[in-house]
Design an enzyme around this catalytic site. Structure first.
Site, PDB file in Angstrom:
ATOM      1  N   ASP A  53      48.056  40.377 130.299  1.00  0.00           N
ATOM      2  CA  ASP A  53      48.022  40.151 131.740  1.00  0.00           C
ATOM      3  C   ASP A  53      49.352  40.520 132.379  1.00  0.00           C
ATOM      4  O   ASP A  53      50.321  40.839 131.674  1.00  0.00           O
ATOM      5  CB  ASP A  53      47.655  38.688 132.047  1.00  0.00           C
ATOM      6  CG  ASP A  53      48.434  37.684 131.184  1.00  0.00           C
ATOM      7  OD1 ASP A  53      49.408  38.087 130.540  1.00  0.00           O
ATOM      8  OD2 ASP A  53      48.056  36.504 131.176  1.00  0.00           O
ATOM      9  N   ASP A 109      45.361  23.980 131.533  1.00  0.00           N
ATOM     10  CA  ASP A 109      44.000  23.838 132.080  1.00  0.00           C
ATOM     11  C   ASP A 109      42.973  24.596 131.243  1.00  0.00           C
ATOM     12  O   ASP A 109      41.823  24.743 131.638  1.00  0.00           O
ATOM     13  CB  ASP A 109      43.957  24.326 133.539  1.00  0.00           C
ATOM     14  CG  ASP A 109      44.371  25.787 133.676  1.00  0.00           C
ATOM     15  OD1 ASP A 109      44.684  26.433 132.649  1.00  0.00           O
ATOM     16  OD2 ASP A 109      44.369  26.298 134.814  1.00  0.00           O
ATOM     17  N   HIS A 111      43.232  27.834 130.292  1.00  0.00           N
ATOM     18  CA  HIS A 111      43.094  29.270 130.563  1.00  0.00           C
ATOM     19  C   HIS A 111      43.612  30.113 129.395  1.00  0.00           C
ATOM     20  O   HIS A 111      44.477  29.683 128.635  1.00  0.00           O
ATOM     21  CB  HIS A 111      43.735  29.677 131.894  1.00  0.00           C
ATOM     22  CG  HIS A 111      45.219  29.715 131.948  1.00  0.00           C
ATOM     23  ND1 HIS A 111      45.980  28.898 132.743  1.00  0.00           N
ATOM     24  CD2 HIS A 111      46.116  30.514 131.314  1.00  0.00           C
ATOM     25  CE1 HIS A 111      47.252  29.177 132.601  1.00  0.00           C
ATOM     26  NE2 HIS A 111      47.364  30.151 131.733  1.00  0.00           N
ATOM     27  N   GLU A 165      41.575  31.851 134.810  1.00  0.00           N
ATOM     28  CA  GLU A 165      41.610  30.456 135.244  1.00  0.00           C
ATOM     29  C   GLU A 165      40.212  29.842 135.137  1.00  0.00           C
ATOM     30  O   GLU A 165      39.218  30.563 134.972  1.00  0.00           O
ATOM     31  CB  GLU A 165      42.092  30.404 136.702  1.00  0.00           C
ATOM     32  CG  GLU A 165      43.532  30.867 136.889  1.00  0.00           C
ATOM     33  CD  GLU A 165      44.561  29.835 136.425  1.00  0.00           C
ATOM     34  OE1 GLU A 165      44.291  29.066 135.480  1.00  0.00           O
ATOM     35  OE2 GLU A 165      45.655  29.815 137.019  1.00  0.00           O
TER      36      GLU A 165
HETATM   37  C1  GLP Z   1      50.613  32.063 131.047  1.00  0.00           C
HETATM   38  C2  GLP Z   1      50.094  33.296 130.330  1.00  0.00           C
HETATM   39  C3  GLP Z   1      49.183  32.923 129.188  1.00  0.00           C
HETATM   40  C4  GLP Z   1      49.818  31.852 128.336  1.00  0.00           C
HETATM   41  C5  GLP Z   1      50.051  30.630 129.177  1.00  0.00           C
HETATM   42  C6  GLP Z   1      50.657  29.478 128.390  1.00  0.00           C
HETATM   43  O1  GLP Z   1      49.746  31.599 132.001  1.00  0.00           O
HETATM   44  N1  GLP Z   1      49.418  34.171 131.208  1.00  0.00           N
HETATM   45  O2  GLP Z   1      48.905  34.081 128.413  1.00  0.00           O
HETATM   46  O3  GLP Z   1      48.992  31.550 127.260  1.00  0.00           O
HETATM   47  O4  GLP Z   1      50.945  30.986 130.217  1.00  0.00           O
HETATM   48  O5  GLP Z   1      52.035  29.648 128.351  1.00  0.00           O
HETATM   49  P1  GLP Z   1      53.016  28.869 127.413  1.00  0.00           P
HETATM   50  O6  GLP Z   1      52.815  29.430 126.067  1.00  0.00           O
HETATM   51  O7  GLP Z   1      54.378  29.183 127.963  1.00  0.00           O
HETATM   52  O8  GLP Z   1      52.665  27.446 127.522  1.00  0.00           O
END
Ligand code: GLP
Length: 261
Positions: A67, A136, A138, A143
């Site tokens: 992304d 959440d 995702h 989302e």
């Molecule tokens: C972002 C990214 C996701 C990732 C998520 C969790 O939203 N787009 O790909 O999994 O954060 O991030 P973290 O690993 O920093 O908790």
């Protein structure tokens, strides 16, 4: 789905890195799906050490980002293309132009998303997709309420995700872009093997809902239940709410020697 519960974030990273090493040894021209966020960082460091020791090489591999934020300037440090270069790809030996991401600064985002899907298809599809999970539930930036068959497209972030990601933007939630482009859940499910890493108690609820809850677009990661090959690597804290934790431990500890992750 296989759930591997490890004793610490570092052990989770080591386990996840061993899955990537195995995939790369089996197929040196592996197409790797890479995730940003903090969850895979220790694993990326582990892989960089393996490359330094000549245990593996990414020289024939390619990488595709999950992304990207929309509208961040090309050299913005939190742009995911910049983030992944800084935290992973620059420290290993990918060839030139072997790392791709969706174009979040295109004037025609819909077309950029279509092109990204074509690029993944032309590469032969993603062999191993690394994933984190949002609080959440995702995956990528899909989302809650994302279609379970969605493809790469524009999405609007929830306030919860913008607040969670504000730590990367000097704790200023207003600086976190509202819009993103992300591989869809359908795109993610097309990968050959999904490897999700989650550590810390703030992910425990999302992990339990994704692994043991009902399949629902309200918990996008629950879509992983539809995929035939998923490895979920968690630490003890992220495993806290799993009601079948003992079963997952027993399954892992009694794995036949011929069976790899
Ligand atoms: C972002 C990214 C996701 C990732 C998520 C969790 O939203 N787009 O790909 O999994 O954060 O991030 P973290 O690993 O920093 O908790």
């Amino acid at each position: 789905m296989e759930v591997v519960i490890t004793e610490s974030p570092r052990a989770a990273a080591a386990t996840a890195a061993s899955v990537v090493r195995g995939a790369l040894r089996a197929d040196p021209s592996l197409v790797l799906g890479v995730a940003t966020g903090s969850s895979p960082l220790l694993m990326y460091q582990d892989l960089a050490v393996s490359v330094e020791r000549n245990e593996i090489s990414f020289s024939q591999a390619r990488a595709f980002l999950l992304d990207e934020y929309v509208g961040l300037e090309a050299d913005h440090p939190e742009r995911y293309g910049v983030f992944i270069e800084r935290s992973f790809t620059r420290h290993v030996d990918f060839g030139r132009s072997a790392v791709f991401g969706p174009d979040g600064s295109s004037d025609d985002l819909a077309d950029a998303c279509r092109q990204y899907e074509s690029m993944i298809a032309s590469a032969g599809g993603i062999g191993l997709q690394i994933l984190g999970i949002g609080v959440d539930g995702h995956i990528g930036f899909n989302e809650p309420m994302s279609s379970l068959s969605s493809r790469t497209r524009l999405k609007t972030l929830t306030m919860a995700t913008r607040v969670a990601n504000a730590r990367f933007f000097s704790d200023n939630v207003d600086a976190v872009p509202r819009h993103v482009v992300t591989q869809g859940i359908g795109t993610i499910l097309d990968a050959g093997h999904l490897l999700l890493i989650a550590t810390g108690g703030n992910k425990a609820e999302a992990i339990a809902r994704a692994v043991e809850g009902p399949l629902t677009s309200m918990v996008p990661a629950s879509a992983l239940q539809l995929h035939p090959r998923v490895t979920i690597v968690v630490d003890e804290s992220a495993a806290e709410h799993l009601s079948y934790a003992d079963y997952y431990r027993e399954t892992f500890n009694s794995k036949p020697t011929w069976q790899t992750l």
